[in-house]
Design a protein around this motif. Structure first.
Motif, PDB file in Angstrom:
ATOM      1  N   LEU A 177      -1.073  17.377  -1.176  1.00  0.00           N
ATOM      2  CA  LEU A 177      -0.798  18.306  -2.137  1.00  0.00           C
ATOM      3  C   LEU A 177      -0.078  17.670  -3.520  1.00  0.00           C
ATOM      4  O   LEU A 177       1.077  16.993  -3.187  1.00  0.00           O
ATOM      5  CB  LEU A 177      -0.245  19.741  -2.002  1.00  0.00           C
ATOM      6  CG  LEU A 177      -0.990  20.175  -0.623  1.00  0.00           C
ATOM      7  CD1 LEU A 177      -0.281  21.437  -0.357  1.00  0.00           C
ATOM      8  CD2 LEU A 177      -2.403  20.701  -1.079  1.00  0.00           C
ATOM      9  N   GLY A 178      -0.204  18.027  -4.634  1.00  0.00           N
ATOM     10  CA  GLY A 178       0.451  17.635  -5.818  1.00  0.00           C
ATOM     11  C   GLY A 178       0.009  15.899  -6.222  1.00  0.00           C
ATOM     12  O   GLY A 178      -0.774  15.418  -5.388  1.00  0.00           O
ATOM     13  N   GLU A 179       0.606  15.465  -7.115  1.00  0.00           N
ATOM     14  CA  GLU A 179       0.336  14.087  -7.453  1.00  0.00           C
ATOM     15  C   GLU A 179       1.037  12.993  -6.880  1.00  0.00           C
ATOM     16  O   GLU A 179       2.281  13.056  -6.778  1.00  0.00           O
ATOM     17  CB  GLU A 179       0.617  13.800  -9.081  1.00  0.00           C
ATOM     18  CG  GLU A 179       0.055  12.651  -9.711  1.00  0.00           C
ATOM     19  CD  GLU A 179       0.492  12.609 -11.110  1.00  0.00           C
ATOM     20  OE1 GLU A 179       0.493  11.581 -11.784  1.00  0.00           O
ATOM     21  OE2 GLU A 179       0.899  13.822 -11.857  1.00  0.00           O
ATOM     22  N   SER A 180       0.376  12.097  -6.267  1.00  0.00           N
ATOM     23  CA  SER A 180       1.179  11.012  -5.370  1.00  0.00           C
ATOM     24  C   SER A 180       2.247  10.350  -6.235  1.00  0.00           C
ATOM     25  O   SER A 180       2.009   9.918  -7.445  1.00  0.00           O
ATOM     26  CB  SER A 180       0.067  10.273  -4.695  1.00  0.00           C
ATOM     27  OG  SER A 180       0.991   9.118  -4.284  1.00  0.00           O
ATOM     28  N   LEU A 181       3.354  10.049  -5.606  1.00  0.00           N
ATOM     29  CA  LEU A 181       4.520   9.516  -6.385  1.00  0.00           C
ATOM     30  C   LEU A 181       4.800   8.232  -5.736  1.00  0.00           C
ATOM     31  O   LEU A 181       4.643   8.101  -4.525  1.00  0.00           O
ATOM     32  CB  LEU A 181       5.552  10.290  -6.357  1.00  0.00           C
ATOM     33  CG  LEU A 181       5.401  11.727  -7.157  1.00  0.00           C
ATOM     34  CD1 LEU A 181       6.918  12.654  -7.025  1.00  0.00           C
ATOM     35  CD2 LEU A 181       5.226  11.736  -8.765  1.00  0.00           C
ATOM     36  N   GLU A 182       5.437   7.285  -6.372  1.00  0.00           N
ATOM     37  CA  GLU A 182       5.801   6.118  -6.075  1.00  0.00           C
ATOM     38  C   GLU A 182       7.111   6.229  -5.322  1.00  0.00           C
ATOM     39  O   GLU A 182       8.248   6.823  -5.790  1.00  0.00           O
ATOM     40  CB  GLU A 182       6.209   5.077  -7.211  1.00  0.00           C
ATOM     41  CG  GLU A 182       6.100   3.720  -6.545  1.00  0.00           C
ATOM     42  CD  GLU A 182       4.956   3.038  -6.146  1.00  0.00           C
ATOM     43  OE1 GLU A 182       4.948   2.022  -5.290  1.00  0.00           O
ATOM     44  OE2 GLU A 182       3.858   3.423  -6.634  1.00  0.00           O
ATOM     45  N   SER A 219      10.375   4.822  -2.576  1.00  0.00           N
ATOM     46  CA  SER A 219      11.116   3.581  -2.031  1.00  0.00           C
ATOM     47  C   SER A 219      10.495   3.218  -0.643  1.00  0.00           C
ATOM     48  O   SER A 219      10.099   4.025  -0.058  1.00  0.00           O
ATOM     49  CB  SER A 219      12.445   3.931  -1.940  1.00  0.00           C
ATOM     50  OG  SER A 219      12.985   4.681  -0.909  1.00  0.00           O
ATOM     51  N   PRO A 220      10.470   1.893  -0.542  1.00  0.00           N
ATOM     52  CA  PRO A 220      10.040   1.739   0.801  1.00  0.00           C
ATOM     53  C   PRO A 220      10.710   2.190   2.065  1.00  0.00           C
ATOM     54  O   PRO A 220       9.998   2.607   3.281  1.00  0.00           O
ATOM     55  CB  PRO A 220      10.310  -0.142   0.939  1.00  0.00           C
ATOM     56  CG  PRO A 220      10.415  -0.413  -0.578  1.00  0.00           C
ATOM     57  CD  PRO A 220      10.903   0.771  -1.172  1.00  0.00           C
ATOM     58  N   MET A 221      11.955   2.470   1.986  1.00  0.00           N
ATOM     59  CA  MET A 221      12.796   3.049   3.214  1.00  0.00           C
ATOM     60  C   MET A 221      12.343   4.270   3.394  1.00  0.00           C
ATOM     61  O   MET A 221      12.108   4.891   4.546  1.00  0.00           O
ATOM     62  CB  MET A 221      14.301   2.947   2.918  1.00  0.00           C
ATOM     63  CG  MET A 221      14.862   1.511   3.009  1.00  0.00           C
ATOM     64  SD  MET A 221      14.667   0.787   4.534  1.00  0.00           S
ATOM     65  CE  MET A 221      12.995  -0.259   4.176  1.00  0.00           C
ATOM     66  N   ILE A 222      12.140   5.118   2.125  1.00  0.00           N
ATOM     67  CA  ILE A 222      11.820   6.546   2.256  1.00  0.00           C
ATOM     68  C   ILE A 222      10.135   6.671   3.105  1.00  0.00           C
ATOM     69  O   ILE A 222      10.183   7.208   3.900  1.00  0.00           O
ATOM     70  CB  ILE A 222      11.601   7.502   1.006  1.00  0.00           C
ATOM     71  CG1 ILE A 222      13.168   7.531   0.556  1.00  0.00           C
ATOM     72  CG2 ILE A 222      11.026   8.681   1.241  1.00  0.00           C
ATOM     73  CD1 ILE A 222      13.957   8.453   1.494  1.00  0.00           C
ATOM     74  N   SER A 223       9.454   5.787   2.361  1.00  0.00           N
ATOM     75  CA  SER A 223       7.888   5.633   2.925  1.00  0.00           C
ATOM     76  C   SER A 223       7.971   5.325   4.592  1.00  0.00           C
ATOM     77  O   SER A 223       7.197   6.039   5.163  1.00  0.00           O
ATOM     78  CB  SER A 223       7.299   4.735   2.093  1.00  0.00           C
ATOM     79  OG  SER A 223       6.911   5.141   0.833  1.00  0.00           O
ATOM     80  N   ILE A 281       0.778  -1.165   0.195  1.00  0.00           N
ATOM     81  CA  ILE A 281      -0.187  -0.185  -0.031  1.00  0.00           C
ATOM     82  C   ILE A 281       0.920   1.273   0.107  1.00  0.00           C
ATOM     83  O   ILE A 281       1.841   1.181   0.502  1.00  0.00           O
ATOM     84  CB  ILE A 281      -1.035  -0.017   1.142  1.00  0.00           C
ATOM     85  CG1 ILE A 281      -1.830  -1.277   1.018  1.00  0.00           C
ATOM     86  CG2 ILE A 281      -1.626   1.216   1.429  1.00  0.00           C
ATOM     87  CD1 ILE A 281      -2.632  -1.415   2.381  1.00  0.00           C
ATOM     88  N   LYS A 282       0.303   2.396  -0.607  1.00  0.00           N
ATOM     89  CA  LYS A 282       1.248   3.425  -0.750  1.00  0.00           C
ATOM     90  C   LYS A 282       1.452   4.363   0.633  1.00  0.00           C
ATOM     91  O   LYS A 282       0.391   3.968   1.738  1.00  0.00           O
ATOM     92  CB  LYS A 282       0.601   4.248  -1.769  1.00  0.00           C
ATOM     93  CG  LYS A 282       0.769   3.871  -3.153  1.00  0.00           C
ATOM     94  CD  LYS A 282       0.098   4.877  -4.364  1.00  0.00           C
ATOM     95  CE  LYS A 282       0.534   4.393  -5.810  1.00  0.00           C
ATOM     96  NZ  LYS A 282      -0.075   5.232  -6.754  1.00  0.00           N
ATOM     97  N   LEU A 283       2.235   5.215   0.680  1.00  0.00           N
ATOM     98  CA  LEU A 283       2.188   5.921   1.904  1.00  0.00           C
ATOM     99  C   LEU A 283       0.960   6.648   2.347  1.00  0.00           C
ATOM    100  O   LEU A 283       0.617   6.755   3.508  1.00  0.00           O
ATOM    101  CB  LEU A 283       3.366   7.002   1.774  1.00  0.00           C
ATOM    102  CG  LEU A 283       3.833   8.132   2.642  1.00  0.00           C
ATOM    103  CD1 LEU A 283       4.355   7.303   4.191  1.00  0.00           C
ATOM    104  CD2 LEU A 283       4.868   9.111   2.385  1.00  0.00           C
ATOM    105  N   ASP A 284       0.171   6.959   1.370  1.00  0.00           N
ATOM    106  CA  ASP A 284      -0.826   8.131   1.570  1.00  0.00           C
ATOM    107  C   ASP A 284      -1.750   7.075   2.439  1.00  0.00           C
ATOM    108  O   ASP A 284      -2.284   7.670   3.465  1.00  0.00           O
ATOM    109  CB  ASP A 284      -1.347   8.242   0.630  1.00  0.00           C
ATOM    110  CG  ASP A 284      -0.772   9.565  -0.354  1.00  0.00           C
ATOM    111  OD1 ASP A 284       0.101   9.933   0.298  1.00  0.00           O
ATOM    112  OD2 ASP A 284      -0.996   9.729  -1.492  1.00  0.00           O
TER     113      ASP A 284
END
Length: 341
Positions: A230-235, A237-241, A204-207
């Protein structure tokens, strides 16, 4: 920084080991005293003594021996569980010492500033990945050995062994309470395991993960939390998320514990090369220098320190603004590496 993190883990784990060893020693002493008491009572039950002893005293001694034998079995079981847990901690300590040795060698190797700049981003992400892998391993260990961690509840059962034949109704009530307590502890441990590594983050995405975490806070009905993107959701990396998720969790925990706030805003903004996270509250605020100067022994400021470490590890940026009576604002910027996304 990584060495300090590993040393902190080692110190906390070593303290846990010492506490378990003290508990083990207490149990051993209790077991020895129990055995001596049983032997004394058994010696008092020889044929010559019984012939001169009132019948009710003799029966009372038999009852005491039976009760002490039950306690002895419980103590022996607790000692066995404690021994297993101490053995596992010793294994983890040995692993941490080995990893710390490698981390020290890596830090010496990366003293060269030019080389550090070239490899900083990927090296820092690798460190964070290793930390999260360690958390996953700890989560599995917690899950597999969760029953052993409940041995402390056995002390509550002792009262049942003493009143079982005297007051069966009360004994049943006590056992019911104990059963519910154990279920609650198991559920708490499962929540801890989930917090260490949300398995759904892989799918699942961060959002969605942030919405899930914020919904849990809303259920407490203590804070009015608003969440927007805000802005278009981006993919990512798992570590950043996962790092952003941890930072939002830590910030919200600090607000719940210290801010005395009513309203909180969590905002995520996506740009081409970075993601910006803003967390604002209308709480009591604080003087930033006072928090930063507090010693860690006090336990204060540790959450902020951990957030800064996470941001540093993915080469990001963290800004903290707060004044007494004007709430607190946290801004996190994380670069988006297209190769890692």
């Amino acid at each position: 920084m990584v060495v300090d993190y590993l040393k902190k883990m080692h110190h906390e784990m070593y303290k846990q080991k010492l506490n378990l060893e003290r508990e083990f020693q207490k149990k051993e002493i209790l077991l020895k005293d129990n055995i001596k008491f049983i032997q004394a009572l058994e010696n008092s039950l020889d044929e010559n003594f019984e012939s001169f002893t009132p019948r009710n005293v003799n029966q009372e001694n038999h009852s005491k021996i039976a009760s002490l034998m039950d306690e002895q079995r419980i103590i022996e079981s607790e000692l066995q569980d404690l021994g297993i847990e101490i053995s596992k901690i010793n294994e983890h300590l040995a692993e941490l010492e080995s990893v710390t040795k490698v981390a020290r060698e890596n830090e010496k190797f990366l003293v060269n500033k030019k080389e550090l700049k070239e490899k900083r981003g990927k090296y820092q992400r690798k460190i964070l990945e290793i930390q999260e892998m360690e958390r996953q391993r700890i989560a599995r260990e917690l899950h597999d050995s969760i029953i052993q961690n409940l041995t402390n509840t056995i002390h509550k059962i002792e009262i049942c062994t003493k009143i079982m034949d005297v007051d069966t109704v009360r004994c049943r009530l006590e056992l019911h309470v104990i059963s519910k307590t154990i279920r609650d502890i198991i559920q708490e441990m499962r929540n801890i395991v989930y917090d260490l590594r949300p398995t759904s983050l892989d799918d699942i995405k961060l959002d969605k993960m942030l919405e899930h975490e914020i919904s849990k806070i809303r259920k407490s009905e203590i804070l009015n939390v608003s969440y927007e993107t805000l802005g278009e959701s981006l993919e990512l990396s798992p570590m950043i998320s996962l790092s952003i998720l941890r930072i939002v969790q830590e910030a919200c925990n600090n607000i719940l514990k210290h801010a005395k706030a009513e309203n909180v805003l969590v905002q995520v903004e996506y740009e081409k090369e970075k993601i910006i996270v803003r967390i604002e509250d209308d709480g009591v605020g604080f003087i930033i220098n006072d928090i930063q100067n507090l010693k860690k022994e006090d336990g204060s400021g540790l959450g902020i320190s951990m957030m800064k470490e996470r941001v540093f590890l993915f080469a990001g940026k963290l800004e903290l603004n707060s004044e007494p009576g004007k709430g607190t604002k946290i801004l996190v910027e994380a670069p988006i590496d297209k190769e890692d996304a």
